[in-house]
Enzyme design. Structure first.
Site, short mmCIF file in Angstrom:
data_model
loop_
_atom_site.label_atom_id
_atom_site.label_comp_id
_atom_site.label_asym_id
_atom_site.label_seq_id
_atom_site.Cartn_x
_atom_site.Cartn_y
_atom_site.Cartn_z
N ARG A 175 -89.58 -61.58 -23.30
CA ARG A 175 -90.26 -61.05 -22.23
C ARG A 175 -91.68 -60.43 -22.70
NH1 ARG A 175 -87.12 -57.13 -18.17
NH2 ARG A 175 -89.16 -57.25 -17.24
N CYS A 233 -90.91 -50.18 -20.84
CA CYS A 233 -89.97 -51.28 -20.84
C CYS A 233 -90.27 -51.98 -19.47
CB CYS A 233 -88.58 -50.93 -20.78
SG CYS A 233 -88.15 -49.72 -19.55
#
Length: 278
Positions: A175, A233
């Site tokens: 990611r 995050c």
């Protein structure tokens, strides 16, 4: 004070004269809800706290898990029996992310004695700890949150920190690199951020690696005691777990709560891809 507690240590404290308040924050992205699991068995005396409803505000422009309303958070903590002068231990099903979110919020709002059960419910049962289905009725606590006791980053703060200090991206490496993005609008990372997946902070049993191993890992990324460190995050949950790991390693760090879910929602914000911080 250590930020984590072992199951054996917790059992000893629960048997003492004034045991810590226990908060059960079982949560995982995409469900299922944690309350049914809590009702099926939890640590004796533990009160369930809902991450989505009590440890975060409504999803929107500020991200999927923005800060909760301070008054509502304080009311939830008092309902659970949290007081300013009484220790708190937070646990979850074992991943540690939900518990870390509760730990960070309590620290950020001024509670000085809060720890996470290392390894969560799995560690407790593995050590022989009992579970119960009995619903507790704790005496209301007196905790009044005072935000600002721990580091908090807004989007512009995170961008600036990536240039002058150390900004860690706690998501999975794919990611960060922008190879996949299953949730948010855009794939990639904040320019200048370094990839530091939070799952690499724990062993196969879900417990944190030794403090010296964590310290070495973060030092290799430039995050050492005295350096300016921030973490983000996807939505400010797994990043709280990385802030907790940094605390175990002796490195204070700030949390960008909005994280990638807020950053990527603004089309004016730059995005980097690939393994290079950018």
């Amino acid at each position: 004070m250590n930020a984590i507690i072992t199951a054996t240590e917790l059992a000893s404290e629960l048997a003492a004269g004034r045991p810590p308040v226990l908060l059960d924050v079982r949560w995982q992205h995409g469900g299922p809800p944690g309350r049914p699991e809590y009702e099926a068995g939890h640590l004796p005396g533990a009160v369930y706290v809902d991450l989505d409803g009590e440890l975060a505000g409504p999803a929107g422009e500020r991200g999927r898990h923005p800060l909760p309303d301070t008054a509502a958070f304080g009311a939830a903590m008092r309902r659970a029996g949290v007081s300013a002068d009484r220790a708190v231990v937070v646990y979850d099903g074992g991943q540690g992310w939900g518990a870390a979110r509760g730990w960070w919020l309590l620290r950020w709002t001024g509670h000085t004695d809060v720890r996470v059960l290392d390894g969560g419910l799995a560690a407790w049962t593995a050590s022989g700890g009992a579970l119960t289905t009995e619903a507790p009725a704790p005496e209301p606590g007196d905790f009044e949150p005072e935000p600002g006791a721990a580091g908090l980053l807004a989007a512009d703060d995170a961008a600036a920190l990536a240039r002058r200090g150390v900004l860690l991206d706690a998501r999975a490496g794919e990611r960060y690199r922008g190879e996949v993005e299953p949730i948010d609008r855009v794939a990639g990372h904040i320019p200048g951020a370094l990839s530091a997946p939070t799952m690499e902070n724990v062993a196969e049993n879900g417990r944190f690696r030794p403090a010296e191993e964590l310290a070495a890992r973060f030092a290799s990324l430039g995050a050492t005691p005295g350096s300016e460190v921030g973490v983000y995050c996807g939505s400010g949950v797994s990043a709280a777990h990385e802030v907790l790991a940094l605390a175990v390693a002796g490195v204070p760090a700030a949390l960008y709560v909005g994280s990638w879910s807020e950053w990527s929602a603004d089309t004016a914000r730059p995005v980097a891809t690939g393994a290079d911080p950018g």
